[in-house]
Scaffold this motif. Structure first.
Motif, mmCIF file in Angstrom:
data_model
loop_
_atom_site.group_PDB
_atom_site.id
_atom_site.type_symbol
_atom_site.label_atom_id
_atom_site.label_comp_id
_atom_site.label_asym_id
_atom_site.label_seq_id
_atom_site.Cartn_x
_atom_site.Cartn_y
_atom_site.Cartn_z
ATOM 1 N N LEU A 186 -2.725 139.607 38.448
ATOM 2 C CA LEU A 186 -3.322 138.731 37.637
ATOM 3 C C LEU A 186 -3.439 137.403 37.700
ATOM 4 O O LEU A 186 -4.141 136.610 37.347
ATOM 5 N N PRO A 187 -1.989 136.663 37.852
ATOM 6 C CA PRO A 187 -1.890 135.209 37.966
ATOM 7 C C PRO A 187 -2.780 134.802 39.001
ATOM 8 O O PRO A 187 -3.344 133.582 39.117
ATOM 9 N N GLY A 188 -2.936 135.381 40.037
ATOM 10 C CA GLY A 188 -3.663 134.985 41.278
ATOM 11 C C GLY A 188 -5.163 135.053 40.854
ATOM 12 O O GLY A 188 -5.707 134.074 41.139
ATOM 13 N N LEU A 189 -5.670 136.172 39.980
ATOM 14 C CA LEU A 189 -7.068 136.108 39.653
ATOM 15 C C LEU A 189 -7.372 135.038 38.587
ATOM 16 O O LEU A 189 -8.403 134.663 38.717
ATOM 17 N N VAL A 190 -6.375 134.831 37.807
ATOM 18 C CA VAL A 190 -6.604 133.757 36.964
ATOM 19 C C VAL A 190 -6.638 132.316 37.835
ATOM 20 O O VAL A 190 -7.755 131.562 37.204
ATOM 21 N N LEU A 191 -5.976 132.034 38.716
ATOM 22 C CA LEU A 191 -5.916 130.738 39.242
ATOM 23 C C LEU A 191 -7.422 130.775 40.243
ATOM 24 O O LEU A 191 -8.093 129.685 40.100
ATOM 25 N N ALA A 192 -7.863 131.892 40.813
ATOM 26 C CA ALA A 192 -8.901 132.019 41.526
ATOM 27 C C ALA A 192 -10.323 131.928 40.456
ATOM 28 O O ALA A 192 -11.243 131.073 40.919
ATOM 29 N N HIS A 193 -10.249 132.170 39.312
ATOM 30 C CA HIS A 193 -11.211 132.171 38.378
ATOM 31 C C HIS A 193 -11.272 130.820 37.681
ATOM 32 O O HIS A 193 -12.335 130.142 37.697
ATOM 33 N N THR A 194 -10.094 130.235 37.832
ATOM 34 C CA THR A 194 -9.962 128.770 37.370
ATOM 35 C C THR A 194 -10.916 127.751 38.522
ATOM 36 O O THR A 194 -11.450 126.778 37.770
ATOM 37 N N VAL A 195 -10.745 128.073 39.644
ATOM 38 C CA VAL A 195 -11.471 127.459 40.648
ATOM 39 C C VAL A 195 -12.856 127.088 40.467
ATOM 40 O O VAL A 195 -13.277 125.906 40.627
ATOM 41 N N VAL A 196 -13.631 128.083 39.969
ATOM 42 C CA VAL A 196 -14.969 128.205 39.748
ATOM 43 C C VAL A 196 -15.250 127.771 38.289
ATOM 44 O O VAL A 196 -16.361 127.636 38.014
ATOM 45 N N ALA A 197 -14.307 127.856 37.404
ATOM 46 C CA ALA A 197 -14.158 127.394 36.017
ATOM 47 C C ALA A 197 -14.389 126.176 35.946
ATOM 48 O O ALA A 197 -15.056 125.432 34.912
ATOM 49 N N VAL A 198 -13.347 125.249 36.465
ATOM 50 C CA VAL A 198 -13.307 123.990 36.045
ATOM 51 C C VAL A 198 -14.430 122.931 36.375
ATOM 52 O O VAL A 198 -14.621 122.059 35.539
ATOM 53 N N PRO A 199 -15.248 123.227 37.491
ATOM 54 C CA PRO A 199 -16.443 122.291 37.122
ATOM 55 C C PRO A 199 -17.162 122.281 36.309
ATOM 56 O O PRO A 199 -17.780 121.172 35.757
ATOM 57 N N PHE A 200 -17.320 123.491 35.467
ATOM 58 C CA PHE A 200 -18.292 123.556 34.206
ATOM 59 C C PHE A 200 -17.580 122.667 33.230
ATOM 60 O O PHE A 200 -18.129 122.010 32.479
ATOM 61 N N VAL A 201 -16.253 122.702 33.134
ATOM 62 C CA VAL A 201 -15.473 121.940 32.061
ATOM 63 C C VAL A 201 -15.753 120.458 32.449
ATOM 64 O O VAL A 201 -15.973 119.545 31.500
ATOM 65 N N VAL A 202 -15.604 119.857 33.448
ATOM 66 C CA VAL A 202 -15.629 118.718 33.989
ATOM 67 C C VAL A 202 -16.947 118.221 33.840
ATOM 68 O O VAL A 202 -17.094 116.998 33.254
ATOM 69 N N VAL A 203 -17.939 118.739 34.051
ATOM 70 C CA VAL A 203 -19.368 118.362 33.913
ATOM 71 C C VAL A 203 -19.692 118.045 32.479
ATOM 72 O O VAL A 203 -20.105 117.087 32.054
ATOM 73 N N SER A 204 -19.373 119.257 31.682
ATOM 74 C CA SER A 204 -19.634 119.002 30.297
ATOM 75 C C SER A 204 -18.924 118.021 29.608
ATOM 76 O O SER A 204 -19.332 117.232 28.875
ATOM 77 N N MET A 257 -10.134 131.996 49.311
ATOM 78 C CA MET A 257 -8.991 132.350 48.543
ATOM 79 C C MET A 257 -8.465 133.390 49.180
ATOM 80 O O MET A 257 -7.094 133.325 48.676
ATOM 81 N N PHE A 258 -9.039 134.588 49.302
ATOM 82 C CA PHE A 258 -8.198 135.637 49.719
ATOM 83 C C PHE A 258 -7.110 135.318 50.975
ATOM 84 O O PHE A 258 -5.764 135.686 50.793
ATOM 85 N N PHE A 259 -7.398 134.538 52.027
ATOM 86 C CA PHE A 259 -6.602 134.308 53.012
ATOM 87 C C PHE A 259 -5.421 133.194 52.402
ATOM 88 O O PHE A 259 -4.328 133.436 52.858
ATOM 89 N N ALA A 260 -6.086 132.284 51.687
ATOM 90 C CA ALA A 260 -4.893 131.133 51.111
ATOM 91 C C ALA A 260 -3.825 131.683 50.087
ATOM 92 O O ALA A 260 -2.833 131.722 50.008
ATOM 93 N N TYR A 261 -4.498 132.762 49.389
ATOM 94 C CA TYR A 261 -3.448 133.215 48.302
ATOM 95 C C TYR A 261 -2.647 134.364 49.050
ATOM 96 O O TYR A 261 -1.541 134.814 48.674
#
Length: 266
Positions: A133-151, A120-124
Motif C-alpha cells: 500500500l505505501p508503494g501504491l500511494v507513492l505511485a498514485h502521488t506521482v500522477v496526482a501532484v501535477p493536478f495540485v500544482v496546476v490548481s 515505477m514498477f522497475f524502480a520500486y
C-alpha cells in the motif's frame, strides 16, 4: 440580423448532441445497474437494488472499496502537501529555470500511464515497494501532484505578494506568513487540487495493475478482474458508484472555482 439567433440555436444543438454522445454510455450503465436479472437489456425489465446489495455483501468488493478510499485519501494528503509547497515555491521564489521545473512537475499529466507504470514498477522493485500500500500511494502521488500544482499555481496568480512583505515588516516569520496569509488566500485552489488528486487516485487503474499486490485490489482493478472472470451486473453497480463520486468531486470543484472568482472580484 437573423444569423445571430440561428447560429446560437445551432451551437446549442451541437452542444446538446456532444453532451448526449458523451453521457449516453454512463446513463446506460446506471440504468442497467438497477436491472433485476442477469440478462441485461435496455430498458431494464424492472427495478431492483439486487446488484448494489451483492456489491455491499461481497468481501472482495468491500476490500477493494476500502483499499480505494484508503489509497485515495493518503494520496490526497501527500499530493496536496507536496503540490502546494511546490506551487508556492515556484510562484514566490526568485530563481532561474522555473519553466523547466513546471514542465518536469507536470510531465506525468502528459506521459502515457503505461509508460509511467512500467517505469515505477522497475524502480520500486529495487527498493521493495511493489505489492504494498505505501508503494501504491507513492505511485498514485506521482500522477496526482501535477493536478495540485496546476490548481494552486492558477490561484496564486491573483495573490498579492506585498502582503508577505507587510507581514515580514511586522515581525512574522516565513512559516507564520505562509500559514496565516498565503494559505487562507489560496485555499480554494488547494481544495480543488486535493479534489482532483483524490479523483485521480480513485479512478486510477493502469498504475495499480502494475504496482498493487493480491491484497491491494482497488475498485478499478476489481472491476477488471471481475470482467475477466464473470460478467456480472455487480460491476455496473460499482461503476455507477465511481461515476457518482466523480460527479460529486466535479460539482464541489466547480463550486470552489465560482467562489474563488467571486472573492477575486470583491
Amino acid at each position: 440580423m437573423r444569423e445571430g439567433p440561428v447560429a446560437r440555436r445551432l451551437l446549442r444543438l451541437v452542444t446538446a448532441l456532444v453532451l448526449a454522445f458523451l453521457l449516453a454510455p454512463m446513463v446506460a450503465v446506471i440504468l442497467l445497474s438497477f436491472s433485476p436479472t442477469e440478462l441485461l437489456a435496455l430498458p431494464p425489465r424492472g427495478f431492483s437494488l439486487r446488484w448494489y446489495g451483492e456489491l455491499l455483501d461481497s468481501a472482495r468488493w468491500m476490500l477493494a472499496m476500502k483499499n480505494s478510499f484508503v489509497v485515495a485519501g493518503a494520496t490526497t494528503v501527500v499530493a496536496t502537501l507536496l503540490g502546494t509547497a511546490a506551487a508556492v515555491g515556484l510562484q514566490l521564489g526568485r530563481f532561474r529555470g522555473k519553466a523547466v521545473l513546471v514542465t518536469i512537475l507536470t510531465l506525468p499529466m502528459v506521459t502515457p500511464y503505461i509508460v509511467t507504470a512500467a517505469a515505477m514498477f522497475f524502480a520500486y522493485s529495487l527498493v521493495g515497494l511493489t505489492g504494498s500500500l505505501p508503494g501504491l500511494v507513492l505511485a498514485h502521488t506521482v500522477v496526482a501532484v501535477p493536478f495540485v500544482v496546476v490548481s494552486v499555481l492558477a490561484t496564486l496568480q491573483t495573490f498579492d505578494a506585498t502582503l508577505l512583505r507587510a507581514a515580514a515588516s511586522l515581525g512574522a516569520s516565513p512559516a507564520t506568513a505562509l500559514i496565516r496569509i498565503v494559505v487562507p488566500n489560496i485555499w480554494p485552489g488547494i481544495a480543488a487540487g486535493a479534489i482532483f488528486a483524490f479523483a485521480t487516485s480513485l479512478d486510477e487503474f493502469v498504475i495499480t495493475l502494475f504496482m498493487a499486490g493480491p491484497g491491494q485490489f482497488t475498485l478499478p482493478r476489481q472491476m477488471y478482474a471481475s470482467v475477466r472472470e464473470f460478467l456480472s451486473p455487480t460491476i455496473l453497480a460499482a461503476a455507477t458508484m465511481l461515476f457518482l463520486c466523480s460527479l460529486l468531486f466535479l460539482l464541489v470543484s466547480e463550486a470552489l472555482r465560482v467562489r474563488a472568482e467571486r472573492r477575486g472580484r470583491a
